[in-house]
Design an enzyme around this catalytic site. Structure first.
Site, PDB file in Angstrom:
ATOM      1  N   HIS A 170       0.836  -1.202   0.000  1.00 34.72           N
ATOM      2  CA  HIS A 170       0.000   0.000   0.000  1.00 34.72           C
ATOM      3  C   HIS A 170       0.874   1.256   0.000  1.00 34.72           C
ATOM      4  CE1 HIS A 170      -3.210  -2.783   0.994  1.00 34.72           C
ATOM      5  NE2 HIS A 170      -4.094  -1.806   0.895  1.00 34.72           N
ATOM      6  N   HIS A 186       1.028  -3.531   9.426  1.00 38.81           N
ATOM      7  CA  HIS A 186       2.425  -3.281   9.071  1.00 38.81           C
ATOM      8  C   HIS A 186       3.179  -2.645  10.229  1.00 38.81           C
ATOM      9  CE1 HIS A 186       2.521  -4.372   4.864  1.00 38.81           C
ATOM     10  NE2 HIS A 186       1.410  -3.688   4.645  1.00 38.81           N
TER      11      HIS A 186
END
Length: 158
Positions: A76, A125
């Site tokens: 992303h 993350h």
């Protein structure tokens, strides 16, 4: 944050890229279309490869959004940074002076950082994953500029 993070899902970034490249081809801005394709394909394709080389597991906490696969580097973050950097160059080259151009040149660099923070916030993350995605995207962006610079920044873009 859960809604913001969706803006950089892989199918969404691919969609942005396809629309951008078709627009540039219709405008006969072939160098910009090639540059955009090069940066987006390498930054995002290399992301998959790096994930499978590093094989870092995602944070071992409850995720606020569904996330599968490996953690490093953040796709992303790489996708949002690469599309925003490409759009920055497109705006810089194609748009006439004005308020909209100035606003876009301010907003585009901020978007990837918001996306990156959202990936940390939803617990999918680590900060280093996000930083790795950013570095990956910036690397291929700079390589693209190096390769395409002579065609991008001259008056005739054919």
């Amino acid at each position: 944050m859960k809604h913001l993070t969706v803006l950089a899902n892989t199918p969404v970034v691919i969609g942005y890229t396809v629309v951008l490249v078709i627009f540039l081809l219709l405008k006969r801005k072939y160098a910009l279309a090639g540059f955009s394709t090069f940066v987006m394909a390498l930054a995002n394709g290399n992301n998959w490869l790096l994930k499978h080389i590093v094989q870092r597991p995602r944070p071992a906490v409850s995720h606020l959004v569904k996330a599968t696969g490996y953690s490093f580097p953040s796709g992303h973050s790489a996708g949002s940074m690469s599309i925003c950097l490409v759009l920055f160059v497109v705006v810089l080259i194609l748009m006439n002076k004005g308020l909209l151009k100035r606003l876009l040149l301010i907003i585009l660099p901020i978007i990837p950082f918001i996306i990156g923070m959202s990936r940390i916030y939803v617990h999918v993350h680590y900060p280093s994953d996000v930083l790795g995605g950013f570095i990956e995207a910036i690397t291929y962006f700079l390589l693209g500029l190096l390769i395409f610079q002579s065609k991008l920044f001259k008056n005739n873009d054919k």
